[in-house]
Design an enzyme around this catalytic site. Structure first.
Site, PDB file in Angstrom:
ATOM      1  N   GLU A 123      29.746 126.323   2.225  1.00 49.40           N
ATOM      2  CA  GLU A 123      30.905 125.760   2.924  1.00 49.40           C
ATOM      3  C   GLU A 123      32.197 126.482   2.603  1.00 49.40           C
ATOM      4  O   GLU A 123      33.330 126.477   3.177  1.00 49.40           O
ATOM      5  CB  GLU A 123      31.090 124.214   2.453  1.00 49.40           C
ATOM      6  CG  GLU A 123      30.024 123.156   2.964  1.00 49.40           C
ATOM      7  CD  GLU A 123      30.104 123.129   4.446  1.00 49.40           C
ATOM      8  OE1 GLU A 123      31.349 122.891   5.151  1.00 49.40           O
ATOM      9  OE2 GLU A 123      28.982 123.142   5.241  1.00 49.40           O
ATOM     10  N   SER A 396       9.321  60.859  -2.858  1.00 49.99           N
ATOM     11  CA  SER A 396       9.003  60.423  -4.209  1.00 49.99           C
ATOM     12  C   SER A 396       9.091  61.415  -5.237  1.00 49.99           C
ATOM     13  O   SER A 396       8.715  61.098  -6.488  1.00 49.99           O
ATOM     14  CB  SER A 396       7.571  59.813  -4.103  1.00 49.99           C
ATOM     15  OG  SER A 396       7.364  58.706  -3.335  1.00 49.99           O
TER      16      SER A 396
END
Length: 752
Positions: A123, A396
């Site tokens: 780069e 229950s």
């Protein structure tokens, strides 16, 4: 006469006299006099130079003014963020992550030198020497690109860093000028090492990865400090065109990457940064293997549900969404891979293959309240409803809160209540439910009512206590049920589980029983720290004695009996002591809407809930059997067997055998028959006991006085025992005329 006097005089309009001829040069030829265009050209050059110089001076002044007036802006918000990671309880294994961008910042010292060299070679070959901008590089790149050579970027690393970190991606002259100015300023304020570090942590590499560390994981499945020279060169090559150079995008992209990779390797070699031992290697120009793109969504399976729960708890702890998504948090949860895998495997093993069937699981450590495992009901990508959180009516399985309330009030497990069905209690008719319409029991002990889940006996229990309904609600809340649970209203129906409660809260509340009556809030975040500073968080367990240790022991004993001889025997198959309760609940129309089993060992409490569709669609006529003692109990056993595999087998504390301390509903004594005396000295061959001494064959109705015959030994008629008001669970093959269960005395229960 002189030559001057002999020249004709000039006249108006005449051409002036010419000058003497120039002196001949060394070659004997005279210099040609300048023409009219030659002098004009010189004037234009002179004025052009003046104008150009002025323009250049003005440009310099303008640039200087712009430089002075341009401040370094705040960084782009997205490029200050860091991914937040969520870990399993071990603090090492990644469970998931939160991210605006997939970014993991690292120090430059953690990036191998050969990776840094590869990026510079790709780069910005003059990075270490340029001043932030490189005019020669711009010209060189423009010429090379125009001539069809290797694609080169015109921007330096500093310019790229400025563009992505401070500016937008727009392509305008204004942005380019500002980029150059900021590059010069950044160059003066930051070292080259700082610029390179910032660049490597900000640049986009494709695959959703920002920064060299995230890219290393995305392309090679490893941390940046483990990259080889060739792998580092691949990542450096990809920067130029992240999508165009990803080999996962097809053969054309792979060929393009190969060409760009070759350029990076050659540039490293030209710059002298390619290791000498690799420069002559035949493999150096060959691409290393690149990991395929993961096709699995980061939220697939249960991960999405878990991350949503973690986000909600982080918010409750005071963390903002911006901190969660971009604050670089490191969140250690309470979940274990073992318990999570067990929850899913247990569901897959036992769940019938039916559309819209939701099976929710939650496993809580009763000693701390830590949520260890869960299953939300389905893949997050298919539905975002977490049924382990949304819950349903527990039926229950809510009865243990009434039992603990009754024992605290002063009753015992042998206290007697009317289990007849149907019967009117406090102006409302209640009945026992189950296949065949439920059974009528007569007077039975609380222990038997728990084993067989007898609705009417439990409603009578709560109705017998002053302000009994509110007492039950308070006990349930103290044990871990949220007070704001929908439907937790002061009516007798709450006794039978009509409120909406999550499996997580049910498991946690049962964990209170398992831990000797100590309640604690359930939680799922163990610790939080931030890579960007801030005070770390660590959870501290806070316990409250919700019910006494003795009440917890007797409640637990009753629930152990449920799995030993009652409706929950299908759960008692994992080779260790277990306790639990079955439950089903129905809609107002009488259709079963949910089916449950909640149980525990000393180490783990787990709740399982089956529901359908929206949570209120009927299970009856849809499931082959909808009782809590069937699919839910079997699922519970599968989950617990896997979750506890290899763990120590622990026993429960012995029951406390609490005695009744209040009047009414006293345990039924068992009389000892006395032979009838005769006149002879020898006893008759067949002595006939007196009617008053003989126990009655049928249970008497409850009137507050004990009957002579222990009603626990009286068998219900053929059929299934009762369950909650809405629906019930069958016992496991009850005998036609059972005696008291082995190992249990009627008056003072005892179990080895």
């Amino acid at each position: 006469m002189s030559d001057r006097s002999s020249r004709p005089s000039g006249r108006p309009g005449s051409r002036p006299a010419s000058k003497p001829a120039s002196k001949p040069t060394g070659n004997g030829k005279a210099k040609k006099p300048p023409g009219k265009w030659s002098s004009g050209w010189r004037r234009w050059v002179k004025w052009g130079a003046v104008a150009g110089g002025s323009a250049f001076a003005l440009a310099l002044v303008a640039f200087a003014i712009a430089y002075a007036r341009t401040d370094i802006p705040d960084p782009n918000e997205g490029f200050e963020t860091q991914t937040s990671f969520v870990y399993y309880a071990d603090g090492k294994t990644v469970l998931g992550r939160f991210a605006d961008q997939n970014r993991i910042s690292v120090d430059l010292s953690d990036v191998p030198q050969h990776v840094q060299d590869a990026v510079i070679a790709a780069e910005d070959r003059t990075f270490w020497t340029n001043k932030g901008i490189d005019p020669r590089g711009i010209v060189r790149a423009a010429f090379n690109n125009a001539s069809g050579g290797d694609t080169q970027g015109a921007s330096t690393i500093t310019q790229q860093y400025v563009k992505i970190f401070y500016l937008s991606q727009e392509r305008t002259l204004t942005r380019k000028v500002k980029e150059a100015i900021l590059s010069l300023k950044i160059q003066r304020q930051m070292s080259k090492q700082e610029i390179l570090q910032g660049y490597l942590n900000a640049i986009y590499f494709g695959r959703g990865a920002y920064g060299i560390e995230a890219a290393s994981r995305a392309y090679f499945g490893k941390s940046v400090d483990e990259l080889t020279v060739r792998e580092g060169a691949v990542l450096a090559a990809i920067i130029n065109s992240p999508n165009g150079y990803d080999p996962a995008n097809g053969k054309a992209s792979k060929r393009a990457l190969e060409a760009r990779y070759g350029y990076v390797i050659d540039s490293m070699n030209d710059l002298g940064t390619l290791p000498a031992k690799l420069a002559s290697s035949s493999k150096i120009h060959k691409l290393p293997p690149v990991s395929p793109v993961s096709q699995q969504s980061t939220n697939a399976g249960q991960r999405g549900h878990v991350l949503q729960m973690v986000r909600q708890e982080l918010r409750a702890l005071g963390y903002s969404d911006s901190e969660i998504d971009g604050g670089g948090l490191r969140v250690t949860t309470t979940f274990t891979r073992k318990a999570m895998a067990a929850a899913q495997a247990g569901v897959f093993q036992e769940r019938p293959d039916l559309d819209q069937l939701h099976v929710a699981v939650a496993s809580v450590d009763p000693r701390t309240g830590a949520l260890r495992g869960m299953y939300a009901g389905q893949d997050y990508l298919k539905s975002q409803i977490n049924w382990a959180v949304a819950g349903g009516a527990p039926g229950s399985t809510f009865k243990p809160f009434s039992l603990a309330t009754g024992l605290t009030y002063g009753y015992s497990l042998q206290s007697v209540f009317d289990g007849s069905s149907p019967q009117e209690i406090a102006g409302t008719e209640f009945s026992n439910q189950g296949e065949g319409g439920g059974e009528s029991y007569g007077n039975i002990s609380l222990l038997t009512a728990t084993e067989n889940s007898v609705n009417t006996a439990y409603v009578n229990l709560v109705d017998s206590m002053p302000d009994g309904v509110n007492q039950v609600i308070d006990t349930a809340v103290d044990m871990g049920i949220p007070r704001n649970a929908p439907g937790l209203d002061p009516s007798l129906s709450i006794v039978l589980g009509s409120a909406t409660v999550s499996p997580i809260d049910m498991a946690n509340a049962y964990g209170t029983i398992a831990d000797g009556g100590l309640s604690k809030e359930t939680y799922l975040i163990e610790s939080v720290r931030s890579t960007q500073g801030g005070k770390p968080y660590r959870h501290e367990v806070d316990t409250t004695q919700a019910i006494s240790e003795e009440v917890a022991a007797d409640t637990s004993y009753a629930l152990q009996q449920v799995t030993a001889v009652g409706t929950g025997t299908n759960a008692n198959v994992i080779g260790r002591p277990v306790a639990g309760k079955t439950g089903t609940a129905t809609t107002d129309a009488g259709h079963v809407r949910s089916s449950w089993f909640v149980g525990y060992t000393p180490q783990l409490a787990t709740a399982v809930m089956y529901s359908r569709g929206t949570g209120n669609q009927p299970l009856d006529g849809y499931l082959d059997t909808f009782y809590g003692g069937e699919h839910p109990a079997r699922t519970w056993a599968a989950v617990m067997s896997a979750a506890l595999e290899g763990d120590e087998i622990l026993d429960f504390p012995p029951p406390a055998y609490l005695e009744q301390t209040v009047e009414g509903h006293e345990p039924t004594p068992t009389p000892t028959p006395t032979p009838t005396p005769t006149d002879s000295a020898e006893p008759s061959e067949t002595p006939e006991p007196d009617d008053s001494e003989s126990p009655s064959e049928e249970p008497s109705p409850p009137d507050g006085e004990p009957t002579e015959t222990p009603t626990d030994s009286v068998s219900p008629s053929d059929g299934e025992p009762g369950e909650d008001e809405q629906a019930g669970d069958p016992p496991a093959d009850p005998p036609a005329d059972p005696p008291a269960p082995a190992g249990r005395r009627e008056l003072v229960p005892a179990r080895e």
